[in-house]
Write an enzyme that holds these catalytic residues in place. Structure first.
Site, PDB file in Angstrom:
ATOM      1  N   LYS A  55     -35.242  58.863  19.423  1.00 20.43           N
ATOM      2  CA  LYS A  55     -35.320  58.647  21.042  1.00 20.43           C
ATOM      3  C   LYS A  55     -34.681  60.028  21.629  1.00 20.43           C
ATOM      4  CE  LYS A  55     -34.092  55.737  25.032  1.00 20.43           C
ATOM      5  NZ  LYS A  55     -33.128  54.904  25.462  1.00 20.43           N
ATOM      6  N   HIS A  79     -33.459  59.162  29.260  1.00 22.27           N
ATOM      7  CA  HIS A  79     -32.384  58.225  29.278  1.00 22.27           C
ATOM      8  C   HIS A  79     -31.952  57.753  30.660  1.00 22.27           C
ATOM      9  CE1 HIS A  79     -31.835  58.981  24.945  1.00 22.27           C
ATOM     10  NE2 HIS A  79     -31.813  60.358  25.333  1.00 22.27           N
ATOM     11  N   ARG A  82     -29.646  59.836  33.547  1.00 26.69           N
ATOM     12  CA  ARG A  82     -28.173  59.544  34.053  1.00 26.69           C
ATOM     13  C   ARG A  82     -27.598  60.810  33.448  1.00 26.69           C
ATOM     14  NH1 ARG A  82     -29.898  54.903  31.480  1.00 26.69           N
ATOM     15  NH2 ARG A  82     -28.647  55.255  29.684  1.00 26.69           N
TER      16      ARG A  82
END
Length: 182
Positions: A55, A79, A82
């Site tokens: 990921k 993600h 952030r």
């Protein structure tokens, strides 16, 4: 909004105590290891022979490396944006990554999926599937199982409308030609 200079007011409100910039930098250093590399995944692979999905891929070269590494899939993800404000969005990164892996591994898209239309967009841009983390969490927090059921019903309905309007009779027919300006 920040409080005094070098005070992270938004984090301070969350933690309930004043948080200085040095504390935040210390937290980053303790939680993010810039030395992580493919050799670390090789070490994990020595112990784990099951499927491996990586990921956080936002770069076509990293996607090609994941194929060479033998990953079973990748998650194209910022993600939620952030960690690095202004990072390339999943939607912008996805076409080049899909071209780079050329169907050799599965691509999941994460970040920015808030509706069934977003799912269709990500599929059109090259994802095999999407993740719906925040939407799922919000629905769960708001109304429990019924909220999640309602969310999935809405996503399904929105996907069907988007597919009808783009002429796709099945998910397999969703491709870049489904997008305006493709």
């Amino acid at each position: 909004m920040f409080g005094r200079p070098h005070d992270l007011g938004n984090i301070s409100a969350y933690r309930g105590t004043r948080t200085a910039l040095a504390d935040y930098i210390g937290w980053l250093g303790a939680n993010f290891d810039p030395s992580i590399a493919w050799r670390d995944l090789e070490w994990i692979r020595d112990f784990w022979q099951g499927r491996m999905v990586i990921k956080g891929i936002l770069d076509a070269d990293d996607a090609r490396d994941a194929v060479r590494f033998g990953a079973d899939g990748i998650v194209v993800s910022s993600h939620g944006g952030r960690h690095l404000d202004g990072v390339l969005s999943t939607a912008r990164a996805l076409p080049a990554i899909a071209d780079a892996v050329n169907g050799n591994i599965r691509i999941l898209a994460d970040s920015g999926i808030r509706s069934g239309l977003d799912v269709v967009r990500m599929l059109a841009l090259g994802a095999d599937a999407t993740m719906i983390g925040r939407a799922f969490i919000y629905a769960l927090a708001a109304a429990g199982e019924a909220g999640v059921t309602r969310l999935l019903t809405l996503f399904d309905s929105e996907m069907r409308v988007a597919m009808a309007l783009t002429g796709a009779r099945s998910i397999a027919e969703i491709d870049r030609s489904s997008l305006v300006g493709a």
